[in-house]
Enzyme design. Structure first.
Site, mmCIF file in Angstrom:
data_model
loop_
_atom_site.group_PDB
_atom_site.id
_atom_site.type_symbol
_atom_site.label_atom_id
_atom_site.label_comp_id
_atom_site.label_asym_id
_atom_site.label_seq_id
_atom_site.Cartn_x
_atom_site.Cartn_y
_atom_site.Cartn_z
ATOM 1 N N THR A 1 -10.301 3.285 10.786
ATOM 2 C CA THR A 1 -10.201 2.400 11.939
ATOM 3 C C THR A 1 -9.642 3.116 13.167
ATOM 4 O O THR A 1 -9.592 2.528 14.252
ATOM 5 C CB THR A 1 -9.331 1.169 11.615
ATOM 6 O OG1 THR A 1 -8.111 1.594 10.997
ATOM 7 C CG2 THR A 1 -10.075 0.230 10.678
ATOM 8 N N LYS B 1 0.844 -1.193 0.000
ATOM 9 C CA LYS B 1 0.000 0.000 0.000
ATOM 10 C C LYS B 1 0.877 1.240 0.000
ATOM 11 O O LYS B 1 1.766 1.390 0.834
ATOM 12 C CB LYS B 1 -0.917 0.028 1.219
ATOM 13 C CG LYS B 1 -1.844 1.256 1.271
ATOM 14 C CD LYS B 1 -2.803 1.189 2.437
ATOM 15 C CE LYS B 1 -2.183 1.591 3.753
ATOM 16 N NZ LYS B 1 -1.891 3.059 3.821
ATOM 17 N N LYS C 1 -7.608 8.050 -0.829
ATOM 18 C CA LYS C 1 -8.909 8.432 -0.256
ATOM 19 C C LYS C 1 -9.476 9.682 -0.929
ATOM 20 O O LYS C 1 -9.827 10.667 -0.274
ATOM 21 C CB LYS C 1 -8.788 8.670 1.257
ATOM 22 C CG LYS C 1 -8.239 7.487 2.052
ATOM 23 C CD LYS C 1 -8.132 7.817 3.529
ATOM 24 C CE LYS C 1 -7.599 6.665 4.331
ATOM 25 N NZ LYS C 1 -6.144 6.430 4.087
ATOM 26 N N ASP D 1 -3.473 4.352 -1.843
ATOM 27 C CA ASP D 1 -4.414 4.755 -0.789
ATOM 28 C C ASP D 1 -4.423 6.282 -0.656
ATOM 29 O O ASP D 1 -3.753 6.850 0.193
ATOM 30 C CB ASP D 1 -3.981 4.094 0.525
ATOM 31 C CG ASP D 1 -4.856 4.482 1.705
ATOM 32 O OD1 ASP D 1 -6.010 4.913 1.482
ATOM 33 O OD2 ASP D 1 -4.379 4.354 2.854
ATOM 34 N N ARG E 1 2.876 -1.248 10.803
ATOM 35 C CA ARG E 1 3.950 -1.238 11.789
ATOM 36 C C ARG E 1 4.323 -2.610 12.334
ATOM 37 O O ARG E 1 5.475 -2.836 12.711
ATOM 38 C CB ARG E 1 3.578 -0.283 12.933
ATOM 39 C CG ARG E 1 3.749 1.180 12.563
ATOM 40 C CD ARG E 1 3.011 2.113 13.509
ATOM 41 N NE ARG E 1 1.595 2.221 13.151
ATOM 42 C CZ ARG E 1 0.767 3.120 13.687
ATOM 43 N NH1 ARG E 1 1.205 3.950 14.605
ATOM 44 N NH2 ARG E 1 -0.483 3.182 13.297
ATOM 45 N N ASP F 1 -13.752 14.689 -3.298
ATOM 46 C CA ASP F 1 -13.869 16.009 -3.906
ATOM 47 C C ASP F 1 -15.142 16.014 -4.746
ATOM 48 O O ASP F 1 -15.903 15.049 -4.728
ATOM 49 C CB ASP F 1 -12.626 16.310 -4.759
ATOM 50 C CG ASP F 1 -12.284 17.795 -4.796
ATOM 51 O OD1 ASP F 1 -13.217 18.600 -5.033
ATOM 52 O OD2 ASP F 1 -11.116 18.149 -4.587
#
Length: 238
Positions: A122, A32, A61, A59, A214, A64
């Site tokens: 999330t 990603k 998002k 990614d 992570r 608009d």
């Protein structure tokens, strides 16, 4: 789409990305690329990753007006990414334009990128959603509403927490793709996430793909962490 483990390349530049990927020279990954990396490196990072044989979830998002999103998607389609996303809060007209833009920008004979919609991050709790975003419905109802709207708008799936997947499967069906971040090992710190599950739990809940950052990128042995998490995700013993 198979059931991939997607590694979030949350690095500030291609230098850190390339250093990280040297640990995975024998692997063809699904990765990603988010805002942090793409805004620094631009399309070149996508081309580099695709040349190495990796699949890419871009990614960004997008959120608009419909015309702007549609035009942006024409260019994104030409990058050759595998997944791109919008924010469902942009509404059905915007999501329709996203699909139209992707189809217009995809080269003849090629499959357009999969397009999915973010429902609620999330990191968002129901209290934050109610008190700060001013959405008075429950978190579960909001995610289902956004997912249903995305489905009607022609999108391929959504980004959500694994915790919301069973209800989406029940109401929308198993073919509607659920890409689920917020994945942590039981021993990991939660960090800035709020709705988290383990890879095994995500599998049991029915997620179609998981996004892990992570727990792999900050591990002392990233390749070992990747294989361990992938085994949990696939339900196999290593």
């Amino acid at each position: 789409m198979q059931r991939p483990l997607i590694i979030a390349l949350d690095f500030p530049s291609s230098v850190e990305v390339n250093t990280f990927l040297t640990k995975f020279e024998e692997e063809k990954l699904f990765v990603k690329v988010g805002m942090e990396l793409f805004y620094q490196e631009g399309p070149s990072i996508i081309y580099s990753l695709k040349e190495k044989g990796h699949s890419v979830f871009l990614d960004l998002k997008l959120h608009d007006i419909p015309n702007t999103v549609g035009s942006a998607m024409k260019g994104i389609a030409r990058l050759g990414v595998d997944i791109i996303n919008v924010h469902a809060a942009g509404g059905s007209a915007m999501m329709n334009s996203a699909i139209e833009g992707l189809e217009a920008g995809t080269h003849a004979g090629q499959k357009r990128p999969m397009c999915i919609a973010v429902t609620q991050l999330t990191s968002t709790t129901e209290q934050v959603m109610n008190d700060e975003i001013w959405i008075s419905k429950s978190l579960d109802d909001t995610v289902l509403h956004y997912a249903s709207m995305a489905k009607r708008s022609g999108l391929d799936g959504v980004v959500c927490s694994s915790l919301e997947v069973p209800r989406l499967i029940e109401n929308i069906g198993e073919d509607f793709v659920t890409v689920t971040p917020g994945i942590r090992l039981a021993t990991d710190e939660v960090g800035d996430q709020a709705r988290v599950v383990t890879p095994e739990k995500a599998r049991l809940l029915g997620s179609r793909a998981i996004v892990v950052g992570r727990s792999i990128t900050k591990a002392e042995q990233p390749l070992e962490a990747y294989h361990r998490i992938n085994a949990d995700w696939e339900g196999v013993t290593v």
